[in-house]
Design a protein around this motif. Structure first.
Motif, PDB file in Angstrom:
ATOM      1  N   ALA A 146      39.887 -52.801 153.791  1.00 32.31           N
ATOM      2  CA  ALA A 146      40.978 -51.844 153.631  1.00 32.31           C
ATOM      3  C   ALA A 146      40.377 -50.619 152.942  1.00 32.31           C
ATOM      4  N   TYR A 147      40.292 -49.502 153.672  1.00 26.81           N
ATOM      5  CA  TYR A 147      39.720 -48.293 153.081  1.00 26.81           C
ATOM      6  C   TYR A 147      40.745 -47.170 153.076  1.00 26.81           C
ATOM      7  N   ASP A 148      40.389 -46.082 152.453  1.00 22.18           N
ATOM      8  CA  ASP A 148      41.311 -44.978 152.168  1.00 22.18           C
ATOM      9  C   ASP A 148      42.385 -45.415 151.177  1.00 22.18           C
ATOM     10  N   GLU A 149      42.059 -46.381 150.325  1.00 20.05           N
ATOM     11  CA  GLU A 149      42.984 -46.880 149.320  1.00 20.05           C
ATOM     12  C   GLU A 149      42.913 -46.002 148.071  1.00 20.05           C
ATOM     13  N   GLU A 150      44.052 -45.806 147.438  1.00 18.09           N
ATOM     14  CA  GLU A 150      44.136 -44.996 146.222  1.00 18.09           C
ATOM     15  C   GLU A 150      44.980 -45.718 145.194  1.00 18.09           C
ATOM     16  N   GLY A 151      44.650 -45.520 143.920  1.00 14.24           N
ATOM     17  CA  GLY A 151      45.417 -46.112 142.835  1.00 14.24           C
ATOM     18  C   GLY A 151      44.549 -47.039 142.017  1.00 14.24           C
ATOM     19  N   THR A 152      45.203 -47.810 141.151  1.00 20.17           N
ATOM     20  CA  THR A 152      44.454 -48.744 140.319  1.00 20.17           C
ATOM     21  C   THR A 152      44.123 -49.992 141.135  1.00 20.17           C
ATOM     22  N   VAL A 153      43.201 -50.765 140.617  1.00 21.26           N
ATOM     23  CA  VAL A 153      42.824 -52.014 141.271  1.00 21.26           C
ATOM     24  C   VAL A 153      44.064 -52.893 141.450  1.00 21.26           C
ATOM     25  N   GLU A 154      44.843 -53.045 140.384  1.00 20.12           N
ATOM     26  CA  GLU A 154      46.022 -53.905 140.461  1.00 20.12           C
ATOM     27  C   GLU A 154      47.031 -53.408 141.485  1.00 20.12           C
ATOM     28  N   GLU A 155      47.300 -52.093 141.507  1.00 18.18           N
ATOM     29  CA  GLU A 155      48.234 -51.533 142.488  1.00 18.18           C
ATOM     30  C   GLU A 155      47.760 -51.801 143.914  1.00 18.18           C
ATOM     31  N   CYS A 156      46.478 -51.603 144.147  1.00 16.56           N
ATOM     32  CA  CYS A 156      45.934 -51.788 145.490  1.00 16.56           C
ATOM     33  C   CYS A 156      45.943 -53.251 145.908  1.00 16.56           C
ATOM     34  N   ILE A 157      45.694 -54.155 144.971  1.00 18.34           N
ATOM     35  CA  ILE A 157      45.769 -55.587 145.278  1.00 18.34           C
ATOM     36  C   ILE A 157      47.201 -55.956 145.665  1.00 18.34           C
ATOM     37  N   ARG A 158      48.165 -55.472 144.908  1.00 14.26           N
ATOM     38  CA  ARG A 158      49.572 -55.785 145.206  1.00 14.26           C
ATOM     39  C   ARG A 158      49.988 -55.215 146.569  1.00 14.26           C
ATOM     40  N   ASP A 159      49.561 -53.981 146.875  1.00  9.97           N
ATOM     41  CA  ASP A 159      49.868 -53.388 148.179  1.00  9.97           C
ATOM     42  C   ASP A 159      49.207 -54.177 149.303  1.00  9.97           C
ATOM     43  N   PHE A 160      47.948 -54.565 149.093  1.00 10.20           N
ATOM     44  CA  PHE A 160      47.225 -55.330 150.091  1.00 10.20           C
ATOM     45  C   PHE A 160      47.929 -56.664 150.335  1.00 10.20           C
ATOM     46  N   LYS A 161      48.337 -57.329 149.275  1.00 13.44           N
ATOM     47  CA  LYS A 161      49.009 -58.627 149.391  1.00 13.44           C
ATOM     48  C   LYS A 161      50.321 -58.487 150.165  1.00 13.44           C
ATOM     49  N   ARG A 162      51.068 -57.447 149.872  1.00 11.94           N
ATOM     50  CA  ARG A 162      52.328 -57.209 150.577  1.00 11.94           C
ATOM     51  C   ARG A 162      52.067 -57.023 152.080  1.00 11.94           C
ATOM     52  N   ARG A 163      51.078 -56.206 152.431  1.00  9.98           N
ATOM     53  CA  ARG A 163      50.746 -55.968 153.844  1.00  9.98           C
ATOM     54  C   ARG A 163      50.237 -57.245 154.507  1.00  9.98           C
ATOM     55  N   TYR A 164      49.419 -57.998 153.800  1.00 11.92           N
ATOM     56  CA  TYR A 164      48.858 -59.249 154.314  1.00 11.92           C
ATOM     57  C   TYR A 164      49.980 -60.244 154.618  1.00 11.92           C
ATOM     58  N   GLU A 165      50.921 -60.385 153.702  1.00 15.74           N
ATOM     59  CA  GLU A 165      52.019 -61.332 153.898  1.00 15.74           C
ATOM     60  C   GLU A 165      52.940 -60.891 155.041  1.00 15.74           C
ATOM     61  N   LEU A 166      53.143 -59.583 155.189  1.00 15.77           N
ATOM     62  CA  LEU A 166      53.938 -59.081 156.315  1.00 15.77           C
ATOM     63  C   LEU A 166      53.265 -59.403 157.646  1.00 15.77           C
ATOM     64  N   ARG A 167      51.952 -59.169 157.733  1.00 12.44           N
ATOM     65  CA  ARG A 167      51.211 -59.475 158.963  1.00 12.44           C
ATOM     66  C   ARG A 167      51.286 -60.962 159.274  1.00 12.44           C
ATOM     67  N   LYS A 168      51.183 -61.782 158.236  1.00 13.93           N
ATOM     68  CA  LYS A 168      51.238 -63.232 158.412  1.00 13.93           C
ATOM     69  C   LYS A 168      52.615 -63.647 158.956  1.00 13.93           C
ATOM     70  N   GLN A 169      53.673 -63.075 158.404  1.00 10.81           N
ATOM     71  CA  GLN A 169      55.034 -63.387 158.863  1.00 10.81           C
ATOM     72  C   GLN A 169      55.226 -62.977 160.316  1.00 10.81           C
ATOM     73  N   MET A 170      54.693 -61.825 160.675  1.00 13.30           N
ATOM     74  CA  MET A 170      54.873 -61.312 162.042  1.00 13.30           C
ATOM     75  C   MET A 170      54.114 -62.156 163.066  1.00 13.30           C
ATOM     76  N   SER A 171      53.025 -62.774 162.644  1.00 15.83           N
ATOM     77  CA  SER A 171      52.232 -63.578 163.577  1.00 15.83           C
ATOM     78  C   SER A 171      52.730 -65.013 163.680  1.00 15.83           C
ATOM     79  N   ASP A 172      53.617 -65.407 162.786  1.00 20.96           N
ATOM     80  CA  ASP A 172      54.174 -66.776 162.823  1.00 20.96           C
ATOM     81  C   ASP A 172      55.251 -66.922 163.881  1.00 20.96           C
TER      82      ASP A 172
END
Length: 112
Positions: free
Chosen positions: A86-112
């Motif tokens: 995941a590139y072009d990310e901005e913000g703190t490490v924690e913010e980016c981890i939380r955003d990444f997790k949210r996107r990851y879980e959405l992708r997982k839900q959509m593929s189920d």
């Protein structure tokens, strides 16, 4: 999931670095618990730093990498190792981890 975050500092409050190869640190973060370990980038001042950092990160067993920017050589190394970047990310490490997790879980839900 273990995520390698390219960072300007050594904490979750540090900003994600724009320069993949020359950033001073990378944090290996557990996406669910936010437990992390700090790795000092020993290649930050090296020629070909991006490729060296990519090789080092592959050896750390991460599933994904978060960075502000990354060159094509480093990106190729990570992609060939099956590591999501995941590139072009901005913000703190924690913010980016939380955003990444949210996107990851959405992708997982959509593929189920």
């Amino acid at each position: 999931m273990r995520i390698g975050v390219i960072a300007e500092g050594d904490s979750l409050e540090s900003y994600v670095a724009d320069d993949f190869g020359h950033a001073p640190f990378f944090l290996i973060v557990d996406m669910d618990t936010l437990d992390y370990q700090v790795v000092v980038n020993e290649y930050a001042d090296s020629m070909g730093a991006g490729m060296k950092v990519a090789d080092a990160i592959v050896g750390l067993g991460v599933d994904a990498v978060i960075t502000g920017g990354i060159g094509s050589h480093g990106l190729d190394i990570l992609n060939k190792a099956g590591i999501h970047v995941a590139y072009d990310e901005e913000g703190t490490v924690e913010e980016c981890i939380r955003d990444f997790k949210r996107r990851y879980e959405l992708r997982k839900q959509m593929s189920d």
